[in-house]
Each structure stands twice: as C-alpha cells, then as structure tokens.
Design a protein around this motif. Structure first.
Motif, PDB file in Angstrom:
ATOM      1  N   LYS A 105       0.990  -1.154   0.034  1.00 35.80           N
ATOM      2  CA  LYS A 105      -0.094   0.089  -0.142  1.00 35.80           C
ATOM      3  C   LYS A 105       0.822   1.158   0.048  1.00 35.80           C
ATOM      4  N   GLY A 111       2.688  16.588  -3.446  1.00 40.56           N
ATOM      5  CA  GLY A 111       3.739  16.817  -4.507  1.00 40.56           C
ATOM      6  C   GLY A 111       4.220  15.398  -5.211  1.00 40.56           C
TER       7      GLY A 111
ATOM      8  N   LYS B  16      10.323  17.546 -12.020  1.00 36.73           N
ATOM      9  CA  LYS B  16      10.122  16.446 -10.748  1.00 36.73           C
ATOM     10  C   LYS B  16      11.426  15.484 -10.688  1.00 36.73           C
ATOM     11  N   LYS B  56       9.062  16.460   5.221  1.00 37.73           N
ATOM     12  CA  LYS B  56       7.707  16.183   4.754  1.00 37.73           C
ATOM     13  C   LYS B  56       7.603  14.692   3.972  1.00 37.73           C
ATOM     14  N   PRO B  57       6.595  13.797   4.535  1.00 39.60           N
ATOM     15  CA  PRO B  57       6.540  12.779   3.919  1.00 39.60           C
ATOM     16  C   PRO B  57       5.859  12.773   2.543  1.00 39.60           C
ATOM     17  N   VAL B  58       6.568  12.181   1.436  1.00 41.04           N
ATOM     18  CA  VAL B  58       6.186  12.148   0.312  1.00 41.04           C
ATOM     19  C   VAL B  58       5.504  10.741  -0.193  1.00 41.04           C
ATOM     20  N   LEU B  59       6.192   9.919   0.380  1.00 43.67           N
ATOM     21  CA  LEU B  59       5.514   8.495   0.245  1.00 43.67           C
ATOM     22  C   LEU B  59       5.861   7.564   1.389  1.00 43.67           C
ATOM     23  N   THR B  60       4.654   6.942   1.630  1.00 46.58           N
ATOM     24  CA  THR B  60       4.652   5.833   2.724  1.00 46.58           C
ATOM     25  C   THR B  60       4.269   4.802   2.001  1.00 46.58           C
ATOM     26  N   ALA B  61       5.194   3.667   2.237  1.00 47.56           N
ATOM     27  CA  ALA B  61       4.568   2.294   1.593  1.00 47.56           C
ATOM     28  C   ALA B  61       4.627   1.199   2.640  1.00 47.56           C
ATOM     29  N   LEU B  73      12.178   0.184  -5.491  1.00 43.67           N
ATOM     30  CA  LEU B  73      11.056   0.926  -5.515  1.00 43.67           C
ATOM     31  C   LEU B  73      11.657   2.401  -6.181  1.00 43.67           C
ATOM     32  N   SER B  74      10.489   2.823  -6.888  1.00 47.22           N
ATOM     33  CA  SER B  74      11.032   4.140  -7.760  1.00 47.22           C
ATOM     34  C   SER B  74       9.696   4.943  -7.816  1.00 47.22           C
ATOM     35  N   PHE B  75       9.711   6.253  -7.782  1.00 49.92           N
ATOM     36  CA  PHE B  75       8.716   7.254  -7.898  1.00 49.92           C
ATOM     37  C   PHE B  75       9.296   8.796  -8.194  1.00 49.92           C
ATOM     38  N   LYS B  76       8.211   9.589  -8.344  1.00 53.83           N
ATOM     39  CA  LYS B  76       8.561  10.941  -8.843  1.00 53.83           C
ATOM     40  C   LYS B  76       7.944  11.787  -7.961  1.00 53.83           C
ATOM     41  N   TYR B  77       8.548  13.031  -7.521  1.00 50.98           N
ATOM     42  CA  TYR B  77       7.707  13.816  -6.699  1.00 50.98           C
ATOM     43  C   TYR B  77       8.147  15.165  -7.371  1.00 50.98           C
ATOM     44  N   ALA B  78       7.264  16.136  -7.243  1.00 48.94           N
ATOM     45  CA  ALA B  78       7.684  17.724  -7.505  1.00 48.94           C
ATOM     46  C   ALA B  78       8.586  18.214  -6.414  1.00 48.94           C
TER      47      ALA B  78
END
Lengths: 154, 106
Positions: A105, A111, B16, B56-61, B73-78
């Motif tokens: 999850k 952002g 990004k 600041k949390p950008v992704l919680t898995a 794990l790979s992702f993008k954020y601004a």
C-alpha cells in the motif's frame, strides 16, 4: 503444492467453524479476530477488499499497470502502476494468487506523482490487481501475469 | 560502520525528482522451507518504508511478504535540487535502517 494449500484451507475452515458454531462469534467477527483486521494478513482477495472497504471499487482505464505478460521468475516481477485519476492518495497492489494477496500500500504525500514501480513476488500465474484510492472512492484495474517459476516457495 | 542496506539515487527529471531506492533485505514470507533443515524460515519482511523530502513525507509504503527480495522502489515527486531526501524502513522483527541524501549531489 496442492496438498499444502488443501491442508491450510482445512485448518482455517475448521478453526473458524468452531468459533462460529460455538455461537460466540458471527462469521465476520471471527474473521476480524483471526487476522486482527489487518488486511496484510488476509488470505484472499475478497477478504482484502472487505477489510479495506473497497468491495465496490469501480473499474477504471485511467489506471495503467505495466507488468510482464510472462514472468520467468515469479520471485521478481517488476510492476509499474500509474494512476491518472485526479486526487489519488493511495495505490494498493495485490497479487491475486499469493497466500497473502495484499502486497503493498503506497500512500502519497504532497507533490508526489501517483506512479510507483516496484517488484512483486508471485506464487503462480494470476492477476496483478491495482486499487487506487482517490477521495473516498476506490478504483481498480488488473493485469494478468503468467509465471513459469513460482516465487513463494511452491 | 556496516554498509548501509539502502542504495538511493535521485535525479532531476525536468521539475520532478525521480527517487530510486534499492534495499538489501531477505523479505522472508515465513512460508518457505529451508532446503537443508526442512524447517520453515521465519518471516522477516519490511513492513514500512517512509520517504521524506525536507522533513515532509512524500511516500509511505506498507509492504507485506509479497514484495520481492531486495526490494526496489521508484517514484517521482515535485521537487528541486537541494532537497533533502530521507528514506527509512522498518521490518517485522524490529530492524530498521535509514539513509539521507541531497538531490543533485552524489
């Protein structure tokens, strides 16, 4: 493989059955008791959906799943899930045939782009199901993956 | 100091920031038997990964044993160059590790 899953399902069924027939627990409560309402411990896709409250998830073509059609090694299946739905806050990935189907999850913060790439384990051929939560609603999409060698010790 | 279990790469992709992480972890489901002893290998898998940018949390898995060994794990954020990225993980046995990195610097 077959024998093992058969045994397991018998045990689960009988344990739940005893509690239910004792009249103390309703079937739903028995379920909650067993897994402590933790969707990560749920044993079937239906259970996972129930625990997440996503049984009425709407199928959406705005969710893109990139997964191999045939995975040679089920222990490492690269899966990319991208949501184009506005206001996506969570992406949930489910590998339908695993003993514990709920794989991950992901909750996105401010952002973050609602797209995630990771690697799943898949016990055998099945569907990769993506659930996307946007606002209070769930959306879903799935992709079939054929596994030639299982990754769950089968 | 022992080598970190996390490899973290960040890259500016036109506004990004792409974050890629590779964690060294066995991710035992608790269902697999050891071929030599015939005993089950106890479950040990990462339950939570948290990625923060500038605190600041950008992704919680939240993960289960259905994630592959040595998870990627790979992702993008601004974001922008100079952001401080912190990634930390915890597993079900109470082990944890974290790494911090500044975007744009090696």
């Amino acid at each position: 493989m077959k024998r093992r899953s058969f045994l397991k399902s018998t045990i689960v069924a009988s344990a739940t059955g005893v509690a239910v027939s004792a009249g103390i627990l309703s079937p739903n409560m028995a379920l909650a008791e067993k897994h402590g309402n933790d969707p990560f411990k749920a044993k079937s896709v239906d259970e996972v959906l129930k625990m997440l409250g996503a049984t009425d998830a709407e199928a959406s073509d705005k969710i893109k799943i990139k997964a191999p059609e045939i995975a040679e090694n089920g222990a490492v299946v690269p899966v990319t899930i991208t949501s184009e739905i506005e206001g996506t806050t969570e992406i949930i990935s489910i590998s339908s045939k695993n003993p514990t189907p709920l794989a991950a999850k992901y909750t996105f913060g401010e952002g973050a782009a609602p797209s995630i790439k990771s690697r799943l384990k898949m016990g055998k051929s099945g569907d990769v199901i993506a659930l996307v939560k946007a606002g209070d609603k769930f959306y879903t999409a799935k992709a079939g993956v054929k596994v030639t060698k299982g990754g769950c010790g089968g | 100091m022992a080598k970190s279990t996390i490899k973290l790469r960040t890259k500016d992709k036109g506004g990004k920031i792409q974050v890629k992480a590779l964690i060294t972890h066995p991710m035992h489901t608790g269902l697999v038997k050891d071929k030599k002893t015939g005993k089950k290998i106890p479950a040990q898998y990462i339950t939570e990964v948290l990625v923060e940018a500038n605190g600041k949390p950008v992704l919680t898995a939240n993960w289960s044993g259905s994630i592959s060994k040595n998870p990627f794990l790979s992702f993008k954020y601004a974001g922008k160059e100079g952001d401080k990225i912190k990634l930390s993980w915890k597993d079900n046995t109470g082990k944890s590790d974290s790494i911090e990195k500044t975007v744009g610097k090696k």
